[in-house]
Scaffold this motif. Structure first.
Motif, mmCIF file in Angstrom:
data_model
loop_
_atom_site.group_PDB
_atom_site.id
_atom_site.type_symbol
_atom_site.label_atom_id
_atom_site.label_comp_id
_atom_site.label_asym_id
_atom_site.label_seq_id
_atom_site.Cartn_x
_atom_site.Cartn_y
_atom_site.Cartn_z
ATOM 1 N N ALA A 207 26.940 -0.320 -53.637
ATOM 2 C CA ALA A 207 26.410 0.850 -52.915
ATOM 3 C C ALA A 207 25.029 0.549 -52.330
ATOM 4 N N PHE A 208 24.164 -0.115 -53.101
ATOM 5 C CA PHE A 208 22.839 -0.489 -52.602
ATOM 6 C C PHE A 208 22.962 -1.466 -51.429
ATOM 7 N N LYS A 209 23.797 -2.473 -51.590
ATOM 8 C CA LYS A 209 23.958 -3.500 -50.562
ATOM 9 C C LYS A 209 24.407 -2.851 -49.254
ATOM 10 N N GLN A 210 25.449 -2.035 -49.345
ATOM 11 C CA GLN A 210 25.987 -1.409 -48.130
ATOM 12 C C GLN A 210 25.042 -0.355 -47.567
ATOM 13 N N GLY A 211 24.385 0.378 -48.475
ATOM 14 C CA GLY A 211 23.537 1.484 -48.031
ATOM 15 C C GLY A 211 22.229 1.040 -47.402
ATOM 16 N N LEU A 212 21.809 -0.208 -47.661
ATOM 17 C CA LEU A 212 20.499 -0.651 -47.185
ATOM 18 C C LEU A 212 20.586 -1.807 -46.191
ATOM 19 N N THR A 213 21.787 -2.077 -45.687
ATOM 20 C CA THR A 213 21.955 -3.196 -44.756
ATOM 21 C C THR A 213 21.246 -2.918 -43.432
ATOM 22 N N ASP A 214 21.504 -1.755 -42.869
ATOM 23 C CA ASP A 214 21.032 -1.452 -41.520
ATOM 24 C C ASP A 214 20.003 -0.315 -41.585
ATOM 25 N N THR A 215 18.728 -0.684 -41.566
ATOM 26 C CA THR A 215 17.664 0.322 -41.676
ATOM 27 C C THR A 215 16.612 0.057 -40.606
ATOM 28 N N SER A 216 15.844 1.077 -40.249
ATOM 29 C CA SER A 216 14.859 0.857 -39.181
ATOM 30 C C SER A 216 13.596 0.167 -39.688
ATOM 31 N N THR A 217 13.325 0.188 -40.993
ATOM 32 C CA THR A 217 12.254 -0.639 -41.552
ATOM 33 C C THR A 217 12.722 -1.163 -42.903
ATOM 34 N N LYS A 218 12.103 -2.251 -43.367
ATOM 35 C CA LYS A 218 12.445 -2.826 -44.672
ATOM 36 C C LYS A 218 11.321 -2.595 -45.680
ATOM 37 N N THR A 219 10.224 -1.987 -45.239
ATOM 38 C CA THR A 219 9.046 -1.858 -46.099
ATOM 39 C C THR A 219 8.990 -0.487 -46.759
ATOM 40 N N PHE A 220 8.721 -0.487 -48.063
ATOM 41 C CA PHE A 220 8.479 0.789 -48.739
ATOM 42 C C PHE A 220 7.227 0.688 -49.595
ATOM 43 N N ILE A 221 6.500 1.802 -49.682
ATOM 44 C CA ILE A 221 5.265 1.850 -50.458
ATOM 45 C C ILE A 221 5.539 2.626 -51.748
ATOM 46 N N THR A 222 5.165 2.022 -52.884
ATOM 47 C CA THR A 222 5.362 2.680 -54.178
ATOM 48 C C THR A 222 4.040 2.762 -54.917
ATOM 49 N N THR A 223 4.008 3.536 -55.973
ATOM 50 C CA THR A 223 2.806 3.574 -56.798
ATOM 51 C C THR A 223 2.656 2.290 -57.603
ATOM 52 N N HIS A 224 3.414 2.124 -58.696
ATOM 53 C CA HIS A 224 3.254 0.845 -59.409
ATOM 54 C C HIS A 224 4.380 -0.118 -59.061
ATOM 55 N N ALA A 225 4.085 -1.409 -59.173
ATOM 56 C CA ALA A 225 4.962 -2.443 -58.619
ATOM 57 C C ALA A 225 6.189 -2.683 -59.486
ATOM 58 N N ALA A 226 7.039 -1.666 -59.611
ATOM 59 C CA ALA A 226 8.206 -1.765 -60.501
ATOM 60 C C ALA A 226 9.451 -2.285 -59.782
ATOM 61 N N PHE A 227 9.422 -2.285 -58.436
ATOM 62 C CA PHE A 227 10.662 -2.501 -57.693
ATOM 63 C C PHE A 227 10.750 -3.887 -57.055
ATOM 64 N N GLY A 228 10.051 -4.861 -57.616
ATOM 65 C CA GLY A 228 10.065 -6.222 -57.072
ATOM 66 C C GLY A 228 11.449 -6.851 -57.075
ATOM 67 N N TYR A 229 12.172 -6.708 -58.184
ATOM 68 C CA TYR A 229 13.522 -7.301 -58.266
ATOM 69 C C TYR A 229 14.491 -6.578 -57.343
ATOM 70 N N LEU A 230 14.346 -5.244 -57.279
ATOM 71 C CA LEU A 230 15.224 -4.468 -56.402
ATOM 72 C C LEU A 230 14.990 -4.869 -54.947
ATOM 73 N N ALA A 231 13.709 -4.998 -54.564
ATOM 74 C CA ALA A 231 13.368 -5.390 -53.191
ATOM 75 C C ALA A 231 13.944 -6.771 -52.866
ATOM 76 N N GLU A 232 13.773 -7.686 -53.801
ATOM 77 C CA GLU A 232 14.270 -9.051 -53.639
ATOM 78 C C GLU A 232 15.797 -9.049 -53.455
ATOM 79 N N ARG A 233 16.481 -8.277 -54.260
ATOM 80 C CA ARG A 233 17.954 -8.246 -54.231
ATOM 81 C C ARG A 233 18.480 -7.732 -52.898
ATOM 82 N N TYR A 234 17.801 -6.704 -52.321
ATOM 83 C CA TYR A 234 18.374 -6.039 -51.140
ATOM 84 C C TYR A 234 17.566 -6.289 -49.865
#
Ligand SMILES: [Zn+2]
Length: 328
Positions: A207-234
């Motif tokens: 679901a993540f792979k398909q849902g995030l393939t075609d987006t107008s930007t790839k950058t997201f801003i978060t509070t603490h840096a918890a999503f490094g692996y998620l960002a890397e994966r997708y």
């Protein structure tokens, strides 16, 4: 209640009477069933915080009784254990934790004397993401190192592996194997539950792979840096306001830099989370004319979580990312 526990509660004089009344199985089980002694006939599993609790419950099912050291709503990174918790830790059959995210917990577990200790960090490959803070536009690497050091990971690795469904599934496999070993009588159930969970995580990954393939930007801003692996994966780019430790305050230079990144990369949304402070995120959003939304690092589940368990909150995270990134 098992016979073993009954014996502990009965004074010796009464016990002699009980034996003559027919409870003669006492001596038969006194030398075995180490696991059964501690929590009735269930395997007593202590989980350090929510992502470990979820694995223990999903894989252990009815055969385990799970205690979680980090109570719902408590930010886990800087957790200090109460003396009672430290004592209870030593009574566990199995401890399931993630070394490097909760230094005080790591220390108590080292000293617990429990035979079956499962470190989730040893069940998948860890990566360094601390330097994500500021690396993209030439920011300050020094502060990234400091965040990693605060976190307590000796080698500066990012501990947030559970936010990548693929890595989390690898951890689930290892936890399943550990429960089979600790409680061989129920190995079939643990294997079946592990397979079911790995299947759900596989569907989430798709679901993540398909849902995030075609987006107008790839950058997201978060509070603490918890999503490094998620960002890397997708294939996304995480820009964190704080470091890996949510309590770390960003420098004014970093805030200015984030505002520049937001403009350059057409960022629409600043994410904050449910357990940590959202003050800085809201300030940055207001100053840059951006929206805010919740991206939940799943370090705990509360009434404010957008779902009742890991899978549901991750689905909410996916929906929030799709909206913020302009998924087509
Ligand atoms: Zn964290």
């Amino acid at each position: 209640m098992t016979v073993m526990n009954a014996r502990r509660l009965i004074p010796t004089a009464t016990l002699a009477g009980a034996v003559t009344l027919g409870l003669v199985a006492l001596s038969a089980c006194s030398s075995s069933d180490a696991a059964d002694q501690k929590s009735g006939d269930k395997l007593a599993v202590t989980a350090s915080f929510y992502p470990m609790e979820f694995l223990a419950q999903q894989i252990g099912g009815d055969h385990v009784s799970v205690t979680t050291l980090t109570k719902p709503g408590v930010e886990p990174h800087d957790l200090e254990l109460k003396p009672r918790q430290t004592a209870e830790l030593g009574e566990s059959d199995v401890i399931l934790y993630l070394k490097g995210i909760q230094p005080a917990v790591d220390k108590a577990i080292d000293q617990s004397g429990v035979g079956q200790i499962v470190d989730a960090a040893s069940l998948t490959a860890l990566e360094k993401h601390g330097t994500e803070v500021g690396h993209v536009h030439g920011g300050d690497e020094h502060s990234a190192d400091e965040h990693a050091a605060e976190e307590g990971t000796p080698d500066g690795n990012d501990p947030h592996i559970w936010l990548d469904p693929v890595k989390y599934a690898e951890v689930a496999q290892g936890v399943g194997a550990a429960l089979e070993k600790a409680d061989p009588d129920n190995a079939d159930a643990y294997r079946k539950n592990t397979d079911a969970l790995v299947g759900k995580l596989g569907a989430l990954d798709t679901a993540f792979k398909q849902g995030l393939t075609d987006t107008s930007t790839k950058t997201f801003i978060t509070t603490h840096a918890a999503f490094g692996y998620l960002a890397e994966r997708y294939g996304l780019e995480q820009e964190a306001i704080a470091g890996i430790d949510p309590e770390a305050e960003p420098s004014p230079a970093r805030i200015k830099e984030l505002e520049t990144i937001a403009k350059q990369d057409k960022v629409s949304t600043v994410f904050f989370e449910t357990l940590a402070s959202d003050r800085t995120a809201k300030t940055i959003a207001a100053d840059s004319g951006l929206k805010t939304d919740v991206l939940d690092p799943l370090e705990g589940i509360t009434d404010r979580s957008k779902g009742d368990d890991y899978i549901e909150v991750m689905q909410a995270n996916l929906a929030a990312l799709q909206k913020a990134l302009g998924a087509k």
